[in-house]
Write an enzyme that holds these catalytic residues in place. Structure first.
Site, short mmCIF file in Angstrom:
data_model
loop_
_atom_site.label_atom_id
_atom_site.label_comp_id
_atom_site.label_asym_id
_atom_site.label_seq_id
_atom_site.Cartn_x
_atom_site.Cartn_y
_atom_site.Cartn_z
N GLY A 1 0.80 -1.22 0.00
CA GLY A 1 0.00 0.00 0.00
C GLY A 1 0.83 1.27 0.00
O GLY A 1 0.33 2.35 -0.35
N SER A 2 2.10 1.17 0.36
CA SER A 2 2.99 2.33 0.29
C SER A 2 3.66 2.42 -1.08
O SER A 2 3.71 3.49 -1.69
CB SER A 2 4.07 2.24 1.38
N SER B 1 7.18 4.20 3.44
CA SER B 1 6.64 3.11 4.26
C SER B 1 5.70 3.74 5.27
O SER B 1 6.13 4.49 6.15
CB SER B 1 7.75 2.36 4.98
N SER C 1 4.08 2.50 7.83
CA SER C 1 4.38 2.15 9.22
C SER C 1 5.78 2.62 9.61
O SER C 1 6.06 2.87 10.78
CB SER C 1 4.30 0.64 9.42
N THR D 1 8.76 -1.42 7.62
CA THR D 1 8.84 -2.46 6.59
C THR D 1 10.29 -2.73 6.22
O THR D 1 11.03 -1.81 5.84
CB THR D 1 8.01 -2.01 5.36
N ARG E 1 -2.92 1.38 2.95
CA ARG E 1 -3.57 1.60 1.65
C ARG E 1 -4.60 2.72 1.70
O ARG E 1 -4.88 3.38 0.71
CB ARG E 1 -4.22 0.31 1.15
N GLU F 1 -6.93 -6.88 -0.33
CA GLU F 1 -6.83 -6.50 1.08
C GLU F 1 -8.16 -6.05 1.69
O GLU F 1 -8.47 -6.40 2.82
CB GLU F 1 -5.78 -5.40 1.26
N HIS G 1 -1.76 -11.19 -26.26
CA HIS G 1 -0.78 -12.09 -26.88
C HIS G 1 -0.63 -13.40 -26.11
O HIS G 1 0.24 -14.20 -26.43
CB HIS G 1 0.57 -11.39 -26.99
N LYS H 1 4.20 -11.01 8.71
CA LYS H 1 5.30 -10.11 9.12
C LYS H 1 5.86 -10.59 10.47
O LYS H 1 7.08 -10.56 10.68
CB LYS H 1 4.80 -8.67 9.24
O1 PA5 Z 1 -1.72 -2.42 2.68
C1 PA5 Z 1 -0.96 -2.94 3.51
O2 PA5 Z 1 -1.22 -2.98 4.72
C2 PA5 Z 1 0.34 -3.53 3.06
O3 PA5 Z 1 0.35 -3.72 1.68
C3 PA5 Z 1 1.48 -2.61 3.52
O4 PA5 Z 1 1.39 -1.37 2.86
C4 PA5 Z 1 2.84 -3.26 3.22
O5 PA5 Z 1 2.94 -4.45 3.96
C5 PA5 Z 1 4.01 -2.38 3.59
O6 PA5 Z 1 3.84 -1.81 4.86
P1 PA5 Z 1 4.06 -0.24 5.02
O7 PA5 Z 1 3.07 0.40 4.10
O8 PA5 Z 1 3.76 0.04 6.45
O9 PA5 Z 1 5.47 -0.01 4.63
#
Ligand code: PA5
Length: 360
Positions: free
Chosen positions: A81-82, A121, A123, A126, A173, A249, A265, A353
């Site tokens: 999501g980042s 990131s 959080s 990551t 996300r 997700e 293709h 994780k």
């Molecule tokens: O959507 C999510 O929770 C994940 O795809 C996270 O984005 C991914 O695990 C990476 O973590 P972060 O966005 O905290 O770096």
């Protein structure tokens, strides 16, 4: 759905004005599902609704950042999501596309002092992102971080690396408009894009006026439990990937992504043997004639075997990208509710994780 087609759904036509927004919103909430907030305990709804507000806030929040040099490349590192923010930037950029590199891994590509590396990131914890930060720092690249907290924010303070801080306490996300708004500003300040301010204003105003929820509910109800295939023409490649990940997700739903023309293709051969899939095609009015023809032909061919929806974005580039992203967010949201699932928690990702253990 008959033959399964909703031809050229033009979400430009699905507009409401600000004055009836609240009333229409309340009516919609009553309709589907009445008690959505009982399922959506962390109120993902509010984050999707507030997408344009977050975007504007983030873009305006980085005025303090200055670069006193130019860079040969913009390298954007981040996961899930980042990391998607970097991919969406690549959809948006035209002129310096080949100077923008996205990394979803532990290692950067032959990074050097002439590069600007943006580590994203949400959080801040990551491990792939932390690894890229360390590599960029040790090789003397200019670094900027976008995060809400975590180890990365500590590392930024320790190593005096500038960082954009986004609000804490939301799913990564759902923070996309914050992350992307910050990234747009960094790309502009570093000279990789023209000033996007006017386009952002237009996108914010369009997204605020436009209500995509009725369309999203309609499509979510048609998808039900069907596995999803999502295609995009090149200008919306990252948008289609975002749809895939949002279905994964938010709705805990299997979804596959491919691009046109590539899928023409290979993948189309499998249609004859697919049962019960659902295909979504994203395209834009800006595509060249031959690409439009491909999207149309793909829709026609696939609709012999499965339900197909083709969305054709008709706004300017940034608004098309962001409006399509918000539409995908809403569809995945309503699909989660239809399945009785809270869109926010991602227990398997968290558990994974945890099982990976500490990163040293
Ligand atoms: O959507 C999510 O929770 C994940 O795809 C996270 O984005 C991914 O695990 C990476 O973590 P972060 O966005 O905290 O770096």
């Amino acid at each position: 759905m008959g033959n399964g087609n909703i031809d050229n759904m033009d979400h430009n036509e699905i507009e409401i004005n600000n004055s009836n927004y609240d009333q229409q919103q309340q009516e919609e909430e009553k309709k589907f599902p009445e008690d959505y907030y009982k399922i959506d305990k962390d109120l993902m709804y509010n984050h999707i609704r507030d997408f344009p507000i977050y975007l504007r806030e983030a873009y305006n929040s980085l005025d303090w950042l200055k670069f006193d040099t130019t860079f040969s490349r913009l390298i954007i590192a981040g996961m899930g999501g980042s990391g998607i923010a970097g991919e969406v930037l690549k959809d948006y950029v035209t002129e310096k596309k080949n100077k923008i590199i996205t990394i979803h891994d532990y290692e950067l590509v032959d990074v050097n002092e002439q590069d600007l590396v943006v580590v994203i990131s949400y959080s801040g914890n990551t491990e792939e992102a932390i690894s890229c930060f360390k590599e960029a720092f040790s090789k003397g690249a200019k670094l900027v971080v976008i995060t809400s907290d975590g180890k990365l924010s500590n590392m930024c303070r320790e190593y005096r690396v500038p960082y954009a801080i986004v609000p804490q306490g939301i799913a990564p996300r759902a923070a996309f408009p914050y992350l992307f708004g910050n990234l747009l500003k960094i790309a502009f300040l570093a000279g990789f894009i023209q000033d996007p301010y006017e386009e952002i204003q237009e996108a914010v105003s369009t997204l605020t006026r436009r209500d995509l929820r009725p369309t999203a509910i309609e499509i979510a109800k048609k998808i039900e439990n069907k596995p999803l295939i999502i295609y995009a023409t090149p200008s919306l490649r990252a948008v289609a990937y975002r749809w895939k990940t949002q279905f994964n997700e938010n709705a805990k739903h299997i979804a596959f992504f491919n691009e046109l023309p590539e899928a023409n293709h290979n993948e189309i051969e499998s249609y004859r043997y697919l049962t019960n899939y659902f295909l979504i095609i994203l395209t834009s009015h800006n595509e060249k004639h031959r690409m439009k023809k491909r999207a149309e032909l793909t829709k026609n061919l696939a609709s012999k075997y499965m339900p197909v929806v083709l969305f054709n974005a008709k706004d300017n580039k940034l608004t098309s990208i962001l409006s399509m992203i918000q539409l995908g967010d809403w569809i995945s949201y309503y699909l989660a509710l239809w399945k009785g699932l809270d869109p926010t928690p991602t227990p398997l990702i968290n558990e994974f994780k945890k099982q990976m253990g500490p990163f040293v």
